[in-house]
Write an enzyme that holds these catalytic residues in place. Structure first.
Site: not given
Lengths: 469, 335
Positions: A28-31, A36, A153
């Site tokens: 569901i996510g990437e950073g 994630v 952040d």
């Protein structure tokens, strides 16, 4: 699979024990820190409960456990607040020393909510929702700041909102990877080699302030407030990548365009900021005369909302409104008053927006490599990923999290063994890893999340590349 | 600083003396039992990250004989080694010119670690260095493992191998409160209390300096596991004031306890003060001559003997994975 040799086969018995308590749904996510995933708990006690699992990359330089991960964990261990995301578990993959943080899953975030309104609904977010989101965000932030923690952040994608369930519409501040306990000297962000989006960055940071305060978070809240009102980022500067210093002229320029140039008169310590003297022509040039924040955000200059916003966007960090002060602002005292469920308006006749569920990339496995197989149906509970190096014995019965099976140990000795078993030392002991509550059995604290719609992603095509969280 | 009152430090890591005794006993007993069953006690990390005791090697007579000769280290001896190495933590940190905070954090990590494990289970010399490394990381004074290893002629891989075990053992409760900051806080408070003029300010500075040295001493005892940092700081200032006679301490104490609607009373604090004092008075860093025979014993618990260490180590690592053999890789040069 991307890494066939190390991965072993796909049967579930080859996954590490901790992973077997989850059904992996997808990414569901990437950073910059890692990925994630959305997963569901298999065990009886919390069956189907959604969990977000944040996987940290191993630190690049081969210098041990990722400091970002460690920092996030250690801060979250110390804080508990309704408007701060809850760390449920920490899992360790010993083969590559990567850490997996398990959080209560939040279906929405401000980035998606804003995007939905901008691209799909085509009308602004209703007043009650904006106010409730902002109030809860400030409430969480006030808690952090009074515990001497600066988030550093804040941006829409880090402000989560709970979906259907007992906590529906409750804001959760997330992503503490850059958060710091202050009073210890803080290194500038750039020195840590961290890249964060610059749109929400306070002017004192852009001008190179060496020491900064919780006021940087309040600037970000101001930017987010404006974005909730207009559905557009307030200061959308173009980032100059690969500069070692924090000086971002275009970002400053975008701010000046809306707020006018800062002056030594209004912001006396400005003269001490390293970049104030840099590129004097642009910084001190006063090319924008007729600036108007109220026009940009379509608020009457006399409205309480505008008053609060302009106090958040005060140039001088010392004069900028604090979270505690903001919570007391008139804006929150007038109708509609903020509520706990930000997504459901209390007033009859208000339009009710059904926010879409989070896009899930079901083609990515836990290693972040893309599966060659087509996405698997979720209902089958298939986990489309596996872990390298896992060769635990087969365990077909999922066991409840945090149920500590004390088979041999007297209670006093458990402390160490709990942890040892977390590392897979003994069978039957604390398969859920380290319980993240102090002494309170987790099942009692967790609210069951009801989810109507498991996989539906109305409105959104599957994303090709997940945005950064 | 986050709030101590709501911290994991306060909630989980301040013990009664009885609890400490019980924990040390339990860890020692566990290692003892492994030894009695003919095993070796040094835990190794398997490829999948599990911690385990090496499997007993019953194949050679030689080994069996050795094992039967392996004597467990007693609780008192464990304590002796810990005291010796805690002193080394301060020494290493001084040599690296690390700030006080790092030294204190490393010490607290080390103390907490060996509440859960026996020194027979994890080589305390490795844990010592890893605690310093972790403290640097947490206190934002990052030093690379390589640099740290070089500084004391140790293999830095050993540090990396033990890092995660330390975080796990500490249950990721990594924010710790050392008394140094509290000393500062009390000094600021005293300045106000005394309405200090320049002369008195100077004397308070001296008071603070001596109190810091007092805290240094306390950090080497069990005191940080028994008392909250504020009490330790106040005790340090009390002792420091006894030396310098800067202010009427009794009056100051009455003042604090009158305005603070705290759960503590002045008489309770005097009790803590005496307890802390006796910990300091009873502290003695064991000389090397005392630790040497214990280290010999430790080696035998780990299935090592001094004359053929290299060979034994090779035999020990049944698993060919990189990770599994690293735990025992280092020649203890800090001994």
């Amino acid at each position: 699979m991307g890494d066939g040799s190390a991965s072993g086969n796909r049967s579930s018995s080859n996954k590490p024990e901790w992973l077997q308590q989850y059904d992996l749904i997808g990414k569901i996510g990437e950073g910059t820190y890692g990925l994630v995933f959305l997963a569901r708990i298999k065990s009886q006690t919390n069956r189907g409960k959604s969990i977000a699992i944040k996987k940290f990359k191993q630190s690049k330089d081969g210098d041990g456990v990722s400091p970002t991960a460690i920092r996030e964990i250690m801060l979250l261990r110390e804080i508990t607040h309704e408007n701060v995301v809850k760390l449920v578990n920490v899992h360790i993959n010993h083969t590559d020393m990567s850490l997996y943080l398990a959080f209560d899953y939040a279906e929405h975030d401000l980035y998606e909510i804003i995007r939905h309104h901008r691209d799909k609904v085509n009308h602004s977010i209703n007043q009650y929702t904006v106010k409730s989101l902002l109030w809860q965000l400030l409430n969480g932030l006030n808690y952090l700041h009074s515990n001497w923690i600066i988030h550093r952040d804040l941006k829409p994608s880090n402000i989560l909102v709970m979906g259907d369930g007992e906590e529906h519409g409750v804001v959760k501040i997330a992503d503490f990877g850059l958060a710091r306990i202050y009073q210890a000297p803080l290194k500038p962000l750039s020195e840590n080699g961290v890249v964060v989006t610059i749109w929400y960055r306070a002017p004192e940071l852009l001008l190179g302030a060496k020491h900064y305060t919780s006021a940087v978070d309040m600037w970000a809240v101001g930017c987010i407030f404006a974005e909730l009102l207009t559905l557009k980022p307030l200061f959308q500067g173009a980032e100059v990548k690969a500069t070692p210093n924090p000086f971002q002229l275009d970002q400053l320029d975008k701010i000046f365009k809306v707020l006018g140039h800062p002056t030594l008169d209004k912001w006396p310590s400005l003269a001490n900021l390293p970049h104030w003297q840099q590129d004097v022509q642009h910084i001190q040039g006063h090319k924008y005369d007729n600036t108007s924040l109220s026009n940009v955000v379509h608020l009457s200059p006399k409205s309480p909302a505008f008053d609060l916003l302009s106090k958040m966007l005060e140039y001088d960090p010392r004069k900028r409104i604090t979270a505690a002060q903001a919570l007391e602002h008139e804006y929150f005292k007038m109708e509609p008053q903020p509520g706990r469920n930000a997504l459901v308006p209390c007033q009859p006749g208000e339009t009710f927006v059904n926010y879409p569920t989070r896009p899930v990339d079901t083609t990515t496995d836990f290693e972040g490599t893309t599966n060659l197989q087509p996405p698997q149906p979720v209902s089958s509970g298939a986990v489309s990923g596996n872990m390298p190096g896992g060769h635990m014995s087969s365990r077909s019965n999922p066991r409840p999290m945090n149920v500590v099976g004390m088979q041999r140990m007297p209670h006093q000795a458990m402390q160490a063994y709990n942890l040892a078993s977390q590392a897979g030392m003994g069978p039957g002991m604390n398969p859920g890893g380290i319980p993240m509550q102090r002494g309170v059995p987790q099942a009692h604290q967790q609210q069951q999340l009801r989810r109507k719609d498991q996989m539906g992603m109305p409105g959104y095509p599957p994303q090709q590349k997940s945005r950064r969280l | 600083m986050a709030d101590f009152m709501t911290s994991t430090h306060r909630a989980k890591w301040v013990f009664t003396p009885q609890q400490l005794v019980e924990k040390y006993r339990a860890a020692n007993q566990r290692a003892r039992e492994v030894l009695e069953k003919g095993g070796t006690t040094l835990m190794t990390i398997d490829a999948d990250g599990s911690l385990k005791y090496p499997e007993p090697q019953i194949n050679t007579k030689d080994n069996a004989n050795k094992r039967s000769r392996a004597k467990p280290v007693s609780i008192e001896e464990e304590r002796c080694i810990r005291l010796f190495l805690e002193d080394k933590i301060q020494e290493v940190c001084k040599n690296f010119h690390f700030p006080h905070k790092i030294q204190a954090t490393a010490l607290i990590y080390f103390k907490r670690f060996y509440l859960q494990w026996s020194i027979m289970e994890h080589d305390p010399k490795n844990i010592l260095l890893t605690c310093i490394y972790a403290a640097c990381k947490i206190e934002e004074n990052h030093v690379s493992a390589e640099e740290l290893g070089k500084g004391i002629q140790q293999d830095h891989q050993m540090i990396l191998n033990n890092e995660m075990i330390i975080y796990q053992t500490l249950e990721f409760d990594l924010i710790v409160y050392a008394p140094y900051r509290s000393v500062e806080g009390f000094i600021n408070d005293m300045e106000e209390f005394c309405n200090a003029d320049d002369d008195l300010l100077q004397m308070l500075k001296t008071l603070q300096e001596t109190a810091r040295l007092e805290v240094d001493k306390m950090m080497l005892t069990d005191a940080p596991l028994l008392f909250p940092p504020g009490q330790l700081a106040l005790a340090a200032l009390y002792n420091s004031n006894a030396l310098h006679k800067v202010l009427d301490f009794d009056g100051y104490l009455s003042n604090i306890f009158s305005r603070q609607s705290s759960m503590h009373t002045k008489s309770e604090f005097i009790e803590s003060l005496n307890a802390i004092d006796s910990l300091i008075k009873n502290y003695r860093c064991p000389p090397r001559s005392e630790t040497k025979p214990i280290n010999k014993k430790l080696e035998s618990c780990w299935g090592l003997s001094s004359h053929d260490e290299g060979k034994k180590r090779e035999k020990k690592s049944k698993h060919k994975s990189k990770k599994s053999s690293n735990e025992a890789q280092n020649a203890p040069s800090l001994a």
